[in-house]
Design a protein around this motif. Structure first.
Motif: not given
Length: 170
Positions: A31-48
């Protein structure tokens, strides 16, 4: 992740799911987004199929609380930028990098049905992120498989610094 309004308001952090990988028992979301021109993000694993925590309109603590069903990890520089962006949004010091170890919060499923990630729906959880000192940071967390987004929503502004501390692995 542009958030307008005074810092005292509860903040919602929206990230777009840019990649998802299905394993035999979970989904791994980037998952990513931008904040003041910078790309920010993280990874999330979710059990189904995380079990419903609300049964007959009542929170069921016996099945609602689980650990290891949601895991949060770093994407490297983009996750470090996420920490810095949180510091600016929350007006809280945030100088460290994102934790190198995978974070495994205690999770409460706020859903009335099992979280079937194969279906198009929105699922809600409450995360309790451990930090090395102090009480766990509590955050609401939503996954929207239709809009392909993740959302962190603060339960209370008092959890801002603990949330950042937990994400930094402190």
């Amino acid at each position: 992740m542009t958030i307008d309004g005074p810092v005292t308001n509860n903040k919602h952090l929206f990230l777009r799911i840019v990649d998802d990988v299905k394993t035999d028992s979970s989904y791994i979301y980037t998952a990513k987004s931008t904040f003041k021109g910078d790309t920010v993000g993280l990874k999330v694993e979710v059990v189904n199929l995380i079990p419903a925590g609300i049964i007959d309109d009542v929170a069921n603590e016996d099945v609602g609380f689980t650990k290891g069903k949601i895991k949060i990890s770093s994407l490297g520089a983009e996750s470090d930028a996420f920490i810095k962006a949180l510091g600016k949004i929350y007006e809280v010091p945030a100088s460290g990098p994102f934790a190198s170890a995978t974070l495994v919060p205690t999770v409460f499923s706020s859903n009335k049905v099992n979280a079937d990630l194969d279906k198009t729906a929105t699922y809600s959880f409450k995360l309790f992120l451990e930090q090395k000192s102090g009480e766990p940071a509590e955050m609401f967390f939503n996954i929207d498989t239709y809009k392909k987004s993740l959302e962190f929503k603060e339960k209370d502004p008092k959890f801002r610094a603990p949330f950042i501390s937990a994400l930094e692995g402190k």
